[in-house]
Scaffold this motif. Structure first.
Motif, PDB file in Angstrom:
ATOM      1  N   TYR A  25      13.026 -45.180 -22.161  1.00 23.20           N
ATOM      2  CA  TYR A  25      12.291 -44.364 -23.155  1.00 23.20           C
ATOM      3  C   TYR A  25      13.717 -43.942 -24.267  1.00 23.20           C
ATOM      4  O   TYR A  25      13.575 -44.230 -25.445  1.00 23.20           O
ATOM      5  N   LEU A  26      14.686 -43.373 -23.606  1.00 25.48           N
ATOM      6  CA  LEU A  26      15.741 -43.087 -24.509  1.00 25.48           C
ATOM      7  C   LEU A  26      16.565 -44.433 -24.974  1.00 25.48           C
ATOM      8  O   LEU A  26      17.318 -44.336 -26.157  1.00 25.48           O
ATOM      9  N   LEU A  27      16.450 -45.529 -24.417  1.00 28.90           N
ATOM     10  CA  LEU A  27      16.878 -46.544 -24.906  1.00 28.90           C
ATOM     11  C   LEU A  27      16.277 -47.351 -26.116  1.00 28.90           C
ATOM     12  O   LEU A  27      16.933 -47.861 -27.018  1.00 28.90           O
ATOM     13  N   THR A  28      15.002 -47.259 -25.764  1.00 34.59           N
ATOM     14  CA  THR A  28      14.178 -47.844 -26.785  1.00 34.59           C
ATOM     15  C   THR A  28      13.544 -47.153 -28.025  1.00 34.59           C
ATOM     16  O   THR A  28      13.209 -47.506 -28.940  1.00 34.59           O
ATOM     17  N   GLY A  29      13.235 -45.736 -27.515  1.00 35.17           N
ATOM     18  CA  GLY A  29      12.658 -45.043 -28.677  1.00 35.17           C
ATOM     19  C   GLY A  29      11.137 -45.050 -28.773  1.00 35.17           C
ATOM     20  O   GLY A  29      10.705 -44.428 -29.786  1.00 35.17           O
ATOM     21  N   ASP A  30      10.574 -45.724 -27.900  1.00 28.82           N
ATOM     22  CA  ASP A  30       9.035 -46.022 -28.004  1.00 28.82           C
ATOM     23  C   ASP A  30       8.374 -46.105 -26.799  1.00 28.82           C
ATOM     24  O   ASP A  30       9.107 -46.625 -25.806  1.00 28.82           O
ATOM     25  N   HIS A  31       7.428 -45.478 -26.401  1.00 30.02           N
ATOM     26  CA  HIS A  31       6.477 -45.157 -25.157  1.00 30.02           C
ATOM     27  C   HIS A  31       6.209 -46.685 -24.836  1.00 30.02           C
ATOM     28  O   HIS A  31       6.272 -47.071 -23.655  1.00 30.02           O
ATOM     29  N   GLY A  32       5.633 -47.296 -25.525  1.00 29.55           N
ATOM     30  CA  GLY A  32       5.244 -48.756 -24.872  1.00 29.55           C
ATOM     31  C   GLY A  32       6.246 -49.677 -24.663  1.00 29.55           C
ATOM     32  O   GLY A  32       6.160 -50.342 -23.631  1.00 29.55           O
ATOM     33  N   GLU A  33       7.355 -49.558 -25.484  1.00 28.94           N
ATOM     34  CA  GLU A  33       8.307 -50.430 -25.111  1.00 28.94           C
ATOM     35  C   GLU A  33       9.150 -50.043 -23.798  1.00 28.94           C
ATOM     36  O   GLU A  33       9.479 -51.002 -23.188  1.00 28.94           O
ATOM     37  N   ALA A 108      17.903 -39.088 -33.672  1.00 29.59           N
ATOM     38  CA  ALA A 108      19.372 -39.297 -33.722  1.00 29.59           C
ATOM     39  C   ALA A 108      19.954 -40.132 -32.737  1.00 29.59           C
ATOM     40  O   ALA A 108      20.932 -40.928 -33.342  1.00 29.59           O
ATOM     41  N   LEU A 109      19.331 -40.620 -31.761  1.00 36.73           N
ATOM     42  CA  LEU A 109      19.611 -41.875 -30.766  1.00 36.73           C
ATOM     43  C   LEU A 109      19.767 -43.029 -31.530  1.00 36.73           C
ATOM     44  O   LEU A 109      20.432 -44.177 -31.439  1.00 36.73           O
ATOM     45  N   ALA A 110      18.466 -43.251 -32.482  1.00 34.12           N
ATOM     46  CA  ALA A 110      18.269 -44.306 -33.275  1.00 34.12           C
ATOM     47  C   ALA A 110      19.594 -44.434 -33.914  1.00 34.12           C
ATOM     48  O   ALA A 110      19.613 -45.857 -34.496  1.00 34.12           O
ATOM     49  N   GLN A 111      20.343 -43.664 -34.383  1.00 29.39           N
ATOM     50  CA  GLN A 111      21.216 -44.206 -35.287  1.00 29.39           C
ATOM     51  C   GLN A 111      22.619 -44.727 -34.777  1.00 29.39           C
ATOM     52  O   GLN A 111      23.401 -45.187 -35.359  1.00 29.39           O
ATOM     53  N   LEU A 112      22.666 -44.635 -33.144  1.00 29.98           N
ATOM     54  CA  LEU A 112      23.511 -45.317 -32.556  1.00 29.98           C
ATOM     55  C   LEU A 112      23.335 -46.714 -32.310  1.00 29.98           C
ATOM     56  O   LEU A 112      22.672 -47.344 -32.142  1.00 29.98           O
ATOM     57  N   PRO A 113      24.439 -47.652 -32.423  1.00 33.04           N
ATOM     58  CA  PRO A 113      24.163 -49.076 -31.869  1.00 33.04           C
ATOM     59  C   PRO A 113      23.904 -49.161 -30.496  1.00 33.04           C
ATOM     60  O   PRO A 113      24.094 -48.070 -29.727  1.00 33.04           O
ATOM     61  N   ALA A 119      25.631 -46.256 -23.362  1.00 34.39           N
ATOM     62  CA  ALA A 119      26.838 -45.527 -22.928  1.00 34.39           C
ATOM     63  C   ALA A 119      26.318 -44.042 -22.835  1.00 34.39           C
ATOM     64  O   ALA A 119      26.588 -43.170 -21.825  1.00 34.39           O
ATOM     65  N   VAL A 120      25.852 -43.409 -23.968  1.00 35.45           N
ATOM     66  CA  VAL A 120      25.535 -42.095 -23.736  1.00 35.45           C
ATOM     67  C   VAL A 120      24.354 -41.926 -22.813  1.00 35.45           C
ATOM     68  O   VAL A 120      24.542 -40.901 -22.220  1.00 35.45           O
ATOM     69  N   VAL A 121      23.372 -42.621 -22.917  1.00 33.23           N
ATOM     70  CA  VAL A 121      22.353 -42.526 -22.083  1.00 33.23           C
ATOM     71  C   VAL A 121      22.605 -42.493 -20.644  1.00 33.23           C
ATOM     72  O   VAL A 121      22.226 -41.629 -19.804  1.00 33.23           O
ATOM     73  N   LEU A 122      23.334 -43.632 -20.209  1.00 35.98           N
ATOM     74  CA  LEU A 122      23.755 -43.617 -18.850  1.00 35.98           C
ATOM     75  C   LEU A 122      24.602 -42.536 -18.288  1.00 35.98           C
ATOM     76  O   LEU A 122      24.779 -42.214 -17.298  1.00 35.98           O
ATOM     77  N   ARG A 123      25.585 -42.318 -19.138  1.00 36.85           N
ATOM     78  CA  ARG A 123      26.726 -41.324 -18.737  1.00 36.85           C
ATOM     79  C   ARG A 123      26.081 -39.877 -18.947  1.00 36.85           C
ATOM     80  O   ARG A 123      26.355 -39.007 -17.941  1.00 36.85           O
ATOM     81  N   TYR A 124      25.166 -39.571 -19.840  1.00 39.61           N
ATOM     82  CA  TYR A 124      24.636 -37.979 -19.926  1.00 39.61           C
ATOM     83  C   TYR A 124      23.174 -37.817 -19.431  1.00 39.61           C
ATOM     84  O   TYR A 124      22.878 -36.501 -18.993  1.00 39.61           O
ATOM     85  N   TRP A 125      22.455 -38.948 -19.522  1.00 43.50           N
ATOM     86  CA  TRP A 125      20.978 -38.856 -18.955  1.00 43.50           C
ATOM     87  C   TRP A 125      21.170 -39.094 -17.454  1.00 43.50           C
ATOM     88  O   TRP A 125      20.446 -38.294 -16.789  1.00 43.50           O
ATOM     89  N   ASP A 126      21.505 -40.367 -17.109  1.00 49.87           N
ATOM     90  CA  ASP A 126      21.448 -40.676 -15.720  1.00 49.87           C
ATOM     91  C   ASP A 126      22.863 -40.224 -15.092  1.00 49.87           C
ATOM     92  O   ASP A 126      22.946 -40.202 -13.787  1.00 49.87           O
ATOM     93  N   ASP A 127      23.755 -39.309 -15.589  1.00 52.58           N
ATOM     94  CA  ASP A 127      24.840 -38.833 -15.163  1.00 52.58           C
ATOM     95  C   ASP A 127      25.635 -39.813 -14.192  1.00 52.58           C
ATOM     96  O   ASP A 127      26.253 -39.463 -13.117  1.00 52.58           O
ATOM     97  N   LEU A 128      26.053 -40.895 -14.502  1.00 50.22           N
ATOM     98  CA  LEU A 128      26.936 -41.973 -14.124  1.00 50.22           C
ATOM     99  C   LEU A 128      28.360 -41.651 -14.357  1.00 50.22           C
ATOM    100  O   LEU A 128      28.541 -41.427 -15.327  1.00 50.22           O
TER     101      LEU A 128
END
Lengths: 182, 283
Positions: A25-33, A108-113, A119-128
Motif C-alpha cells: 500500500y505504501l508503494l502503490t498508494g491504492d488498496h486494490g493495487e 506525500a509519498l506520491a511525490q517521490l519517484p 528506499a524510504v518504505v523499506l528503510r523506515y517502514w520495514d526497518d531494513l
C-alpha cells in the motif's frame, strides 16, 4: 509441492500477508493495487518456493519480489496519475484523524519517484538495514543512503506531514502497532 | 535533528498513517490456484505448451550453436509475410544421445556488450506429482513417478543467471509429447544480469520468445498487438535437439508488456498452430 512444503508455504503466507499488504500500500498508494501486488508476489513465491525456502533470507527474497513487481507495474501501466490523490476507500471505520493522516501520508509519498519511495518504505517502514535495501533495489549502499535521505527531506518539507493532527495522536497506539509487527 | 531522529519521525508517520489499516483476509486459495496455474504455464513440459524466454539483457540477436555464425534479430526490419531468415534450417549430425539427456546449448548471442546463452538440461529421474491441498482438505501422499526432468538455463558471460525451474514429466521430449493440437509452443522466463534471486529485477532489458514447432511448420508469423508490426520467423534447429524451434527477441527499449499473436503456418499458408495475444516481452 509435498504436504510438508505446502504447510510451510501456508504458514509463510499467513505470517506475512498483513505486513506485505501494508508495504504494498505504501508503494502503490491504492488498496486494490496493493492487494493485487501482494497477491501477485505470493503467486510468484509459490512458483519459486524451493528457491525462496533455500534463500539466505526468505523475507528479503519476498520483499525483493514485491519491489520488483511494483517496478514492473509502473513500467507496464505507465502510471502517471498522482498516487494517493484520492482518499482511501476503506477508511470508513477509521477516525477522521486517521483518515486525514493516511491521506496526507499517501499524498506525500506520491511525490517521490518510485525508487526513492521504495528506499524510504523499506528503510523506515520495514526497518531494513541499508545493506539489505541496497540488495533489494539492486544498487549500492551509498545510493540507498542518498535516495532515502532525499526522500526523507521531501517528506519533512511536506506541510501535510507536519500538521497538528500528527501531534495529537495517541502514542500508545504506535507502540502497540510496532509490537504487532512481529 | 539527527539521522536517528529523522528515522523515528518517518516511522511514526508510517505507523500513524497505515498501522491501523484493517486486516484483509489472506487469499490463500487464490494464491495457490494462480500459483499452480503459473507453474502449469511454465510447464511447457507436461502440458506441452511451449516456450517464451525473457532475457534481461539487451538482446541484439542470437546464434544457434554450430550455426556458423548466422544471426537474426527481432528488431531487424522484416517485411510482413517474409521469412526472417532466408537461410535453410540448420541441420546437424544425429547426436549419439537420442533422448537428449544432459546439457544442450540451444542458442546464444550478443547482449549489450555481453554474451547470453540458453541451455537445456534434461535428466532421467523420479518426481512427485503435485499434492498440494488447501487447509482443511484431506492430505494426499505424494505419488512417485519415474520420468524425465528438464530445466532451461540462461547464462550471461558464462555465469548462470536464471532458469525456468525444474519441470518433470513422463516423456523425454516435452515438446513432441502430448502437444495440444492447434496450440503453439511457448514458455516465459525472466532473467537478469545478476544471479537468479534478482531475476525479477530492475535490470530486465529484453526478451526472447521461443517454442518448438512440428515438422509441417514452415514459418511462424508474429504480429505485435500494440504496433501492428509483423515478423516472420523461420524454424531453427540446434545440435542435440530433435525438434525445430522458432525464436524471437524483443528489446526492452521497445517497451514492456507487449503482446503479440503467434501463428505457425505450413508451406501452403495454412494455419498449423497459434496463440493469440500472448505477452512476448518483459513485464
Amino acid at each position: 509441492m509435498s504436504p510438508d512444503e505446502a504447510a510451510q508455504f501456508h504458514e509463510f503466507v499467513q505470517a506475512r500477508w498483513a505486513r506485505l499488504v501494508r508495504t504494498a500500500y505504501l508503494l502503490t498508494g491504492d488498496h486494490g493495487e496493493a492487494e493485487d501486488l501482494a497477491q501477485n508476489t505470493l503467486v510468484r513465491v509459490y512458483g519459486a518456493w524451493h528457491r525462496v525456502q533455500s534463500a539466505d533470507s526468505p523475507d528479503a527474497y519476498l520483499r525483493r519480489m514485491l519491489v520488483n513487481a511494483n517496478a514492473a507495474r509502473f513500467r507496464k501501466k505507465r502510471i502517471t496519475q498522482l498516487l494517493g490523490a484520492e482518499a482511501p476507500e476503506r477508511g470508513e471505520a477509521d477516525s477522521a484523524d486517521r483518515i486525514g493522516q493516511r491521506d496526507a501520508l499517501m499524498r506525500a509519498l506520491a511525490q517521490l519517484p518510485p525508487k526513492q519511495r521504495a528506499a524510504v518504505v523499506l528503510r523506515y517502514w520495514d526497518d531494513l538495514p541499508e545493506t539489505e535495501v541496497a540488495e533489494i533495489l539492486g544498487c549500492s549502499v551509498g545510493t540507498v543512503k542518498s535516495q532515502a535521505s532525499k526522500g526523507l527531506a521531501k517528506l519533512r518539507a511536506d506541510p501535510g506531514l507536519d500538521g497538528p493532527q500528527w501531534h495529537s495522536s495517541p502514542h500508545e497506539n504506535s507502540e502497540e502497532l510496532v509490537h504487532d509487527r512481529s | 535533528m539527527t539521522g536517528r531522529d529523522e528515522g523515528q519521525w518517518m516511522r511514526e508517520r508510517f505507523e500513524l498513517g497505515i498501522g491501523e489499516l484493517p486486516d484483509i483476509p489472506v487469499p490463500h486459495e487464490a494464491i495457490v490456484r494462480r500459483g499452480r496455474a503459473r507453474r502449469r504455464t511454465r510447464n511447457a513440459v507436461a502440458g506441452s505448451v511451449a516456450s517464451v524466454l525473457v532475457v534481461a539483457g539487451l538482446v541484439a540477436g542470437f546464434t544457434l550453436p554450430g550455426g556458423g555464425g548466422k544471426q537474426t534479430t527481432a528488431t531487424d526490419p522484416i517485411p510482413p509475410s517474409t521469412p526472417a531468415s532466408t537461410a535453410p534450417p540448420q541441420t546437424t549430425p544425429a547426436p549419439p544421445n537420442p533422448l537428449g539427456l544432459g546439457r544442450v546449448a540451444l542458442a546464444s548471442g550478443p547482449m549489450d556488450g555481453h554474451t547470453w546463452e540458453l541451455t537445456r538440461v534434461r535428466t532421467q529421474g523420479e518426481y512427485e506429482e503435485d499434492t498440494y491441498v488447501l487447509p482443511g482438505e484431506p492430505t494426499r501422499a505424494p505419488k512417485k513417478q519415474q520420468g524425465y526432468c528438464e530445466t532451461f538455463e540462461i547464462a550471461v558471460d558464462g555465469r548462470t543467471v536464471g532458469d525456468t525451474g525444474r519441470q518433470c514429466g513422463d516423456a523425454p521430449d516435452w515438446a513432441g509429447a502430448d502437444r495440444v493440437p492447434g496450440q503453439i509452443n511457448f514458455l516465459t522466463v525472466e532473467v537478469d544480469d545478476k544471479p537468479d534471486h534478482t531475476d525479477l529485477g530492475f535490470g530486465t532489458l529484453g526478451a526472447v520468445t521461443w517454442g518448438f514447432v512440428s515438422p509441417d511448420v514452415d514459418n511462424v508469423r508474429v504480429t505485435f498487438k500494440d504496433t501492428g508490426e509483423t515478423k516472420t520467423l523461420a524454424p531453427q534447429s540446434a545440435a542435440g535437439v530433435s525438434e525445430r524451434f522458432y525464436l524471437l527477441t524483443v528489446e526492452h527499449k521497445t517497451g514492456y508488456g507487449r503482446n503479440a499473436d503467434l501463428v505457425a503456418y505450413d508451406a501452403a499458408g495454412n494455419i498449423v498452430a497459434q496463440e493469440l495475444n500472448r505477452q512476448v516481452s518483459a513485464d
